[in-house]
Design a protein around this motif. Structure first.
Motif, PDB file in Angstrom:
ATOM      1  N   HIS A  16     107.781 -16.315   2.228  1.00 44.30           N
ATOM      2  CA  HIS A  16     108.137 -15.614   3.471  1.00 44.30           C
ATOM      3  C   HIS A  16     108.245 -16.641   4.585  1.00 44.30           C
ATOM      4  N   ASN A  42     112.373  -9.641   3.734  1.00 43.02           N
ATOM      5  CA  ASN A  42     111.745  -8.514   4.470  1.00 43.02           C
ATOM      6  C   ASN A  42     111.557  -8.827   5.953  1.00 43.02           C
ATOM      7  N   TYR A 102     111.597  -3.671  -3.086  1.00 48.04           N
ATOM      8  CA  TYR A 102     110.317  -3.202  -2.545  1.00 48.04           C
ATOM      9  C   TYR A 102     110.272  -1.694  -2.693  1.00 48.04           C
ATOM     10  N   HIS A 137     108.548  -6.215  -6.278  1.00 48.83           N
ATOM     11  CA  HIS A 137     107.183  -6.025  -5.785  1.00 48.83           C
ATOM     12  C   HIS A 137     106.606  -4.887  -6.619  1.00 48.83           C
ATOM     13  N   LEU A 220      98.881  -8.296  -0.329  1.00 49.98           N
ATOM     14  CA  LEU A 220      99.335  -7.289  -1.293  1.00 49.98           C
ATOM     15  C   LEU A 220     100.242  -7.942  -2.316  1.00 49.98           C
ATOM     16  N   HIS A 252     101.128 -14.404   9.169  1.00 46.88           N
ATOM     17  CA  HIS A 252     100.979 -13.431  10.264  1.00 46.88           C
ATOM     18  C   HIS A 252     100.113 -14.126  11.298  1.00 46.88           C
ATOM     19  N   ALA A 264      98.836  -7.702   5.764  1.00 46.65           N
ATOM     20  CA  ALA A 264      98.644  -8.302   4.437  1.00 46.65           C
ATOM     21  C   ALA A 264      99.381  -9.624   4.356  1.00 46.65           C
TER      22      ALA A 264
END
Ligand code: DOR
Ligand code: ZN
Length: 347
Positions: A16, A42, A102, A137, A220, A252, A264
């Motif tokens: 990510h 995402n 997802y 996922h 997650l 994050h 998560a």
């Protein structure tokens, strides 16, 4: 005792990178050690079309510091409205290396994901025809299913039926966290693979919850019992072609991790290679790290192994890395394995 290990430059097959100031701040953490990465789509809004993927790839390349070489391998976010022809064209042009599924509501920014799998049948059939991998996922979102069982239930109720209904579909079970995931991946043919994260090789669910809640260990799929972590360790260190590294490094800002409803994601981009060297050495499998981090993923994605190399060295003093990466979006805490690590990447 081996003190140094040279590998083809590794690939992170699940990453990510976000966007904007966060992208700018964290991209060097990956590009420093990795040649390529499969980039998760995402974002808000998600990377759905080929045009979105081109624009995102250009933003990533623009954020890359001078002198760093890094190739983003783009993916598309599967929605119930995804057009099979757009996906096929994006694949044919070489732009897109995978499509990400997802289940709607499964994790961060997944509300545009799939609820009714019948609606994506046409896309999946097209992907099987052209050999484009589906990254899954693998967690159900059914409220009545316990969060620790969501991966195993997904395998039985979603993954296996989709694979049976779509012969030839190439699937990557992303970030597996269970013995059931390892067993299912092993039972498949060469159209099935699984990524394993760095952090799931290191923590089990006790690390998240014993002695106070540790938000930086929450991700997650959530880490499971110790027996599952040991199954993941055995799979990763086996050298088997179906298992390869996908860090799922997912930044994050601290304010959103250390929160009443914390996000998560574990951020492991900064120290993944030293951590993996530690883990593989501990399991007497240092010579298998090359397969896991540099060869198996490239082979599954039908890419050449990287020509450039990376050298890991072991010193007598613990390796230091920053506790946090300061980004324009805010500080991001680097994953802490909870023990000293003596391996580092040679400059
Ligand atoms: O922990 C996670 N964080 N798991 C995911 O599936 C998504 C990711 C994120 O984007 O933050
Ligand atoms: Zn992810």
């Amino acid at each position: 005792m081996t003190q140094s290990l040279t590998l083809p430059r590794p690939d992170d097959m699940h990453l990510h990178l976000r966007d904007g100031a966060m992208l700018q701040g964290i991209l060097p953490e990956t590009a420093r050690d990795f040649a390529r990465a499969i980039i998760m789509p995402n974002l808000v809004p998600p990377v759905v079309t080929a045009a979105d993927a081109i624009a995102y790839r250009d933003r990533i390349l623009a954020a890359l510091p001078e002198g760093m070489a890094f190739e983003p391998l783009m993916t598309l976010y599967l929605t119930e409205a995804t057009d099979p022809a757009d996906v096929a064209a994006a694949h044919a042009s070489g732009l897109v290396k995978a499509v990400k599924l997802y289940p709607a509501g499964a994790t961060t920014n997944s509300h545009s994901g799939v609820s009714n799998f019948d609606k994506v049948r046409g896309v999946l059939e097209k992907m099987a025809e052209i050999g484009l991998p589906l990254c899954m996922h693998g967690e159900v979102t059914t409220p009545s299913v316990d969060i620790f069982d969501r991966e195993a239930v997904f395998i039985d109720t979603v993954l296996d039926p989709i694979r049976r209904a779509t012969p030839g579909l190439r699937v990557v079970m992303e970030h597996i966290t269970t013995k059931q995931g390892v067993d299912y991946a092993r039972a498949g043919g060469d159209d099935l693979a699984a990524t394993i994260t760095t952090h799931h090789l290191i923590i089990n669910r006790n690390h998240i919850l014993v002695g106070g809640i540790k938000p930086h260990y929450y991700c997650l799929p959530v880490a499971k019992r110790e027996e599952h972590r040991l199954a993941l360790r055995a799979a990763a260190t086996s050298g088997e072609a179906r298992f390869f590294l996908g860090t799922d490094s997912a930044p994050h800002i601290d304010a959103l991790k250390e929160h009443a409803c914390g996000c998560a994601g574990c951020f492991t981009a900064t120290n993944t290679m030293p951590l993996l060297a530690h883990v593989f050495e501990e399991d007497g499998a240092l010579e298998k790290l090359e397969a896991f981090a540099s060869r198996n993923g490239a082979a599954f994605y039908r890419l050449p192994v990287n020509d450039a190399q990376l050298t890991l060295v072991k010193s007598a003093t613990p390796t230091e890395w920053p506790e946090k990466i300061e980004t324009g979006a805010g500080p991001v805490t680097v994953f802490d394995p909870g023990y000293p690590v003596f391996w580092r990447v040679q400059d």
